[in-house]
Design a protein around this motif. Structure first.
Motif, mmCIF file in Angstrom:
data_model
loop_
_atom_site.group_PDB
_atom_site.id
_atom_site.type_symbol
_atom_site.label_atom_id
_atom_site.label_comp_id
_atom_site.label_asym_id
_atom_site.label_seq_id
_atom_site.Cartn_x
_atom_site.Cartn_y
_atom_site.Cartn_z
ATOM 1 N N GLY A 17 0.813 -1.211 0.000
ATOM 2 C CA GLY A 17 0.000 0.000 0.000
ATOM 3 C C GLY A 17 0.847 1.261 0.000
ATOM 4 O O GLY A 17 0.387 2.327 -0.364
ATOM 5 N N ASP A 18 2.114 1.151 0.390
ATOM 6 C CA ASP A 18 3.027 2.292 0.368
ATOM 7 C C ASP A 18 3.680 2.486 -0.995
ATOM 8 O O ASP A 18 4.363 3.468 -1.212
ATOM 9 N N ASP A 19 3.492 1.541 -1.891
ATOM 10 C CA ASP A 19 4.047 1.662 -3.236
ATOM 11 C C ASP A 19 3.074 2.495 -4.066
ATOM 12 O O ASP A 19 2.004 2.037 -4.436
ATOM 13 N N PHE A 20 3.435 3.728 -4.364
ATOM 14 C CA PHE A 20 2.506 4.624 -5.050
ATOM 15 C C PHE A 20 2.426 4.371 -6.550
ATOM 16 O O PHE A 20 1.696 5.052 -7.256
ATOM 17 N N TRP A 22 0.977 1.970 -8.153
ATOM 18 C CA TRP A 22 -0.397 1.603 -8.540
ATOM 19 C C TRP A 22 -1.248 2.860 -8.716
ATOM 20 O O TRP A 22 -1.932 3.024 -9.730
ATOM 21 N N ALA A 23 -1.185 3.766 -7.727
ATOM 22 C CA ALA A 23 -1.985 4.994 -7.800
ATOM 23 C C ALA A 23 -1.555 5.858 -8.991
ATOM 24 O O ALA A 23 -2.405 6.404 -9.704
ATOM 25 N N LEU A 24 -0.241 5.957 -9.216
ATOM 26 C CA LEU A 24 0.230 6.725 -10.369
ATOM 27 C C LEU A 24 -0.263 6.115 -11.673
ATOM 28 O O LEU A 24 -0.666 6.834 -12.594
ATOM 29 N N VAL A 26 -3.012 4.303 -12.154
ATOM 30 C CA VAL A 26 -4.447 4.573 -12.288
ATOM 31 C C VAL A 26 -4.670 6.017 -12.730
ATOM 32 O O VAL A 26 -5.448 6.283 -13.655
ATOM 33 N N LEU A 27 -3.976 6.942 -12.083
ATOM 34 C CA LEU A 27 -4.120 8.353 -12.451
ATOM 35 C C LEU A 27 -3.625 8.612 -13.870
ATOM 36 O O LEU A 27 -4.250 9.360 -14.617
ATOM 37 N N LEU A 129 -9.283 14.651 -10.782
ATOM 38 C CA LEU A 129 -8.974 14.838 -9.359
ATOM 39 C C LEU A 129 -10.180 15.356 -8.575
ATOM 40 O O LEU A 129 -10.024 15.984 -7.530
ATOM 41 N N THR A 131 -12.195 14.152 -6.533
ATOM 42 C CA THR A 131 -12.373 13.790 -5.117
ATOM 43 C C THR A 131 -11.535 14.662 -4.193
ATOM 44 O O THR A 131 -11.709 14.611 -2.980
ATOM 45 N N LEU A 140 -1.173 18.764 -4.601
ATOM 46 C CA LEU A 140 -0.745 17.597 -5.365
ATOM 47 C C LEU A 140 0.053 18.026 -6.593
ATOM 48 O O LEU A 140 1.122 17.477 -6.879
#
Length: 165
Positions: A17-20, A22-24, A26-27, A129, A131, A140
């Motif tokens: 969950g600390d590996d960003f 995945w989020a990058l 998706v974005l 963005l 949300t 951000l």
């Protein structure tokens, strides 16, 4: 009882969950899809938009330098600039400091198209963005720009370049 069903199994040493990444990812996919739609009228889509932004910066002395800076094969850049020129967005001019080189210069029509596209890109970003509130979006963006600047790559904002031009 299998380890998968045990509740007392030790936690992994690294929390994914600390590996960003995945989020990058998706974005980035969401950004690509929204911006592609926002730039629909641009010849060559995001590549054409990025090329126009760099042309507006005016820091590349030749078409070849432009291709190298953007990481675009020089033959592909030729076709890209041909299409931008055919649409009346750029002109090729002799470089005043080296007449053997051809500079790519934005026309008024090209500058106006980039300005319009920048507004659409910002709207697409705000939607992506959605949300986050305004101050969170701003924070951000600032943090991402700071992190990007730390890579040593050129990270000028194409919308700011269009405004300055």
């Amino acid at each position: 009882m299998s380890d998968a069903m045990r509740t007392d199994a030790p936690a992994p040493a690294f929390d994914l969950g600390d590996d960003f990444g995945w989020a990058l990812g998706v974005l980035l996919r969401g950004y690509r899809d929204r911006v592609k739609h926002a730039l629909g009228e641009f010849p060559h889509g995001t590549r054409g938009y990025e090329t126009m932004a760099e042309v507006l910066r005016g820091t590349q002395p030749s078409q070849l330098a432009l291709a190298n800076h953007l990481g675009i094969d020089r033959t592909v850049m030729t076709y890209l600039v041909d299409d931008l020129e055919q649409e009346g967005l750029v002109e090729r001019r002799a470089n005043p400091t080296d007449r053997r080189q051809r500079m790519v210069v934005a026309t008024d029509k090209g500058r106006e198209l980039v300005e319009t596209a920048c507004r659409r890109v910002v709207e697409a970003q705000d939607e992506l963005l959605g949300t986050l509130d305004g101050s969170e979006r701003s924070a951000l963006r600032q943090l991402l720009n700071k992190a990007a600047a730390g890579t040593g790559d050129d990270v000028d904002d194409p919308c700011e370049v269009a405004d300055e031009a």
